[in-house]
Design a protein around this motif. Structure first.
Motif, short mmCIF file in Angstrom:
data_model
loop_
_atom_site.label_atom_id
_atom_site.label_comp_id
_atom_site.label_asym_id
_atom_site.label_seq_id
_atom_site.Cartn_x
_atom_site.Cartn_y
_atom_site.Cartn_z
N THR A 68 0.84 -1.19 0.00
CA THR A 68 0.00 0.00 0.00
C THR A 68 0.88 1.24 0.00
O THR A 68 1.72 1.41 0.88
CB THR A 68 -0.91 0.01 1.25
N TYR A 89 -3.05 0.35 -3.92
CA TYR A 89 -2.86 -0.99 -3.36
C TYR A 89 -2.44 -1.90 -4.51
O TYR A 89 -3.09 -1.93 -5.55
CB TYR A 89 -4.15 -1.53 -2.73
N LYS A 101 -6.23 -2.78 5.06
CA LYS A 101 -4.96 -2.10 5.35
C LYS A 101 -5.24 -0.76 6.02
O LYS A 101 -6.28 -0.14 5.82
CB LYS A 101 -4.15 -1.87 4.06
#
Length: 127
Positions: A68, A89, A101
């Motif tokens: 990320t 991502y 995340k």
């Protein structure tokens, strides 16, 4: 007279100390939904506004993992103006399935730490 000037100076100092930046996001969670492992890179944008009365500076945007990548407005965001946090991502070489995340934003705002979240379901490529 000295006493009045002292009180006025203290009042001005306390008003100046109360002035500060404040960050307000339009959302703190983005759901990518389902996407294929054949196209594993997805992107989103989080928009924020400085609702305070001093310039807002984003000091850091840190993702919970290397898949990320956050990019953010580097210049100070003036009161009433908006900025963005762009998130990419990349699920390449990751196990298909659900993910969530965290991106931690640090700034000079009254609320110095804000967490943003992304999630989605990367589906296995059909053979």
């Amino acid at each position: 007279m000295k006493r009045t000037l002292s009180l006025l100076a203290m009042s001005l100092c306390s008003v100046a100390m109360m002035a500060q930046a404040e960050i307000k996001f339009d959302k703190t969670l983005h759901d990518f939904g389902k996407f294929s492992e054949t196209n594993p890179e997805v992107k989103c944008v989080f928009t924020f506004e400085n609702t305070g009365d001093k310039p807002l500076i984003i000091n850091q945007a840190v993702a919970s993992c290397g898949c990320t990548i956050p990019e953010y407005t580097k210049k100070p965001v003036q009161p009433g103006e908006k900025g963005t946090i762009n998130i990419t991502y990349n699920g390449k070489n990751k196990i298909p399935g659900h993910f969530k995340k965290t991106i931690t934003i640090r700034s000079n705002a009254k609320t110095q730490l804000v967490r943003l979240y992304i999630e989605g379901d990367m589906e296995e490529a059909k053979q």
